[in-house]
Design an enzyme around this catalytic site. Sequence first.
Site, PDB file in Angstrom:
ATOM      1  CG  HIS A 138     108.166  40.893   0.802  1.00 31.23           C
ATOM      2  ND1 HIS A 138     108.526  42.203   0.207  1.00 31.23           N
ATOM      3  CD2 HIS A 138     108.488  41.189   1.676  1.00 31.23           C
ATOM      4  CE1 HIS A 138     109.714  42.253   1.240  1.00 31.23           C
ATOM      5  NE2 HIS A 138     109.293  40.881   2.019  1.00 31.23           N
ATOM      6  CG  HIS A 176     111.051  38.586  -1.141  1.00 28.70           C
ATOM      7  ND1 HIS A 176     110.277  38.368  -0.742  1.00 28.70           N
ATOM      8  CD2 HIS A 176     112.456  38.372  -0.709  1.00 28.70           C
ATOM      9  CE1 HIS A 176     110.582  38.631   0.563  1.00 28.70           C
ATOM     10  NE2 HIS A 176     111.713  38.191   0.873  1.00 28.70           N
ATOM     11  CB  CYS A 180     115.622  41.824  17.049  1.00 22.06           C
ATOM     12  SG  CYS A 180     113.588  41.502  15.832  1.00 22.06           S
ATOM     13  CB  CYS A 211     117.039  40.962  12.571  1.00 23.97           C
ATOM     14  SG  CYS A 211     115.344  43.139  12.785  1.00 23.97           S
ATOM     15  CB  CYS A 242     113.588  45.402  16.805  1.00 22.92           C
ATOM     16  SG  CYS A 242     114.282  45.142  14.834  1.00 22.92           S
ATOM     17  CG  HIS A 277     111.670  42.462  12.900  1.00 18.94           C
ATOM     18  ND1 HIS A 277     112.517  42.662  12.973  1.00 18.94           N
ATOM     19  CD2 HIS A 277     110.951  41.996  12.162  1.00 18.94           C
ATOM     20  CE1 HIS A 277     112.870  41.811  11.665  1.00 18.94           C
ATOM     21  NE2 HIS A 277     111.669  41.447  10.756  1.00 18.94           N
ATOM     22  CE  LYS A 300     110.956  48.318   6.193  1.00 15.74           C
ATOM     23  NZ  LYS A 300     110.683  46.613   6.914  1.00 15.74           N
ATOM     24  CE  LYS A 327     106.575  37.527   8.517  1.00 17.37           C
ATOM     25  NZ  LYS A 327     106.625  36.155   8.606  1.00 17.37           N
TER      26      LYS A 327
HETATM   27 ZN   LIG Z   1     114.637  43.097  13.781  1.00 17.38          ZN
END
Ligand SMILES: [Zn+2]
Length: 475
Positions: free
Chosen positions: A19, A22, A127, A130, A144, A147, A285, A288
């Site tokens: 994405h 990166h 998680c 992560c 999280c 996520h 933010k 994904k």
């Molecule tokens: Zn996470």
Amino acid sequence: MTKKFYITTAIDYVNARPHIGHAFEKVLADAIARWQKLNGKEVFFLTGTDENAQKNAQAAKEAGIPTQEFVDKNSKIFIELCKKLSISNDDFIRTTEQRHVKTAQEIFKKAYDKGDIYKGTYEGSYCYGCEAYKTEKDLVDGKCPQHPNREIVLLKEEAYFFKLSKYRDQLIEFVPKYIIPKSKKNEILSRLKTEELKDLCVSRTNLDWGIDSPIDPKFKIYVWIDALTNYISGASGNWPADLHIIGKDINWFHSVIWPAILISTDYELPKKLLVHSFLNLKGTKISKSLGNIIDPLKLLENYPSDSLRYSLLRCNIFEDSDYSKDILIERNNKELADKLGNLISRVSALAEKNGIEKIENSLLKKLKLEEIKKKFEEYELDKALTLIFEFVDKCNTYVQEKKPWETQDKKVLYELVDSIKALSILLWPFIPETSEKIAKSLGFEIKSLDQINNPLEVKSIKKSPILFEKIKMGE
Ligand SMILES: [Zn+2]
């Protein structure tokens, strides 16, 4: 003797396509690597992919293909991204490569032999996004924050632990000279001073994917000693790193866990850690799980690599910045096409037609070179760009004032051409392809910063090709 400069990016998970974040980190590292080259350093630049993570195995399963095949295929996409973005990395480390597996196992064994790795039981919130255990403090409403759409699960297992707690005092001493910027340094320092430093789980059981523990084949080496050691397995003898570049979400791992592993295993410590912020899409933010990914390879199908690089490097790296396709287009049109492109096409056409005559370049005195250098040293690349573009504006004003199309003044044209030479050198870290095109039409090759103060010695100039086309909004 030339001084070496070993620079790294974080390695990327290959469970999904790259994405824009990166791309941001890679062009940032590339700009710094190129700047160091201009300063005469012998640069070694490493990037790569993190392939042993469980989420790669999960993603492969979902895609219905063997995990190795899956990571082979996806790591190629990251390599392609580097190529298309003109990233000047010297090597690309994949953590499934044998050279990496060997190094990770050696480092694990070394820490174990030293008594820094021991067996225990681990229980905690985990998680999968992560791939990390979470403390109560890491979670927001039991989720999280990275996520929010994933469930946190409770895991309990036999595991090996690394004695992180043992290194607290050494870390408190090390961190202040290591982390950039100050705000990120203070965050880590305050946690180190106020929180209990727990020993770290460094193994996992029941996995069929990952690097085998060298001391107990029932276990795989869990994330830290695997992923972080890429900086050594891929170093080609250049360790220690002069600069690690990472996103703010993995600051703790690089500021605390990584140095502790290195102290334990008698490696030299890296010199600096540059922690960058994130790109946001209209204040949100980009991630994904939120489904608002910007795919840099898709952008590169429609827009020049240098336009993408430039628009990214105009973002502040220490504070979250907004980014979108519209921002790319606006920066391409207003700055690259209207200001820089225009200047070069006008001046090079006039210089080709009328010729140039060397004099002392009075225009170049308006370039704030020392300030630009300072901004680079502070890694404020966006501010360096602002200063460089101030000089582009001054050159355009000079053209308007001196009217070389009327006067055909060869001396004025020389000053402008020599100033464009300086610009091409200073812009090389940001837009290398374009800079090299400019240098070619001026008949020189970009090598070092010193070239800015050495007057251009060519007799004739070729009209530059069009450097930046304007892009229509919505295209
Ligand atoms: Zn996470």
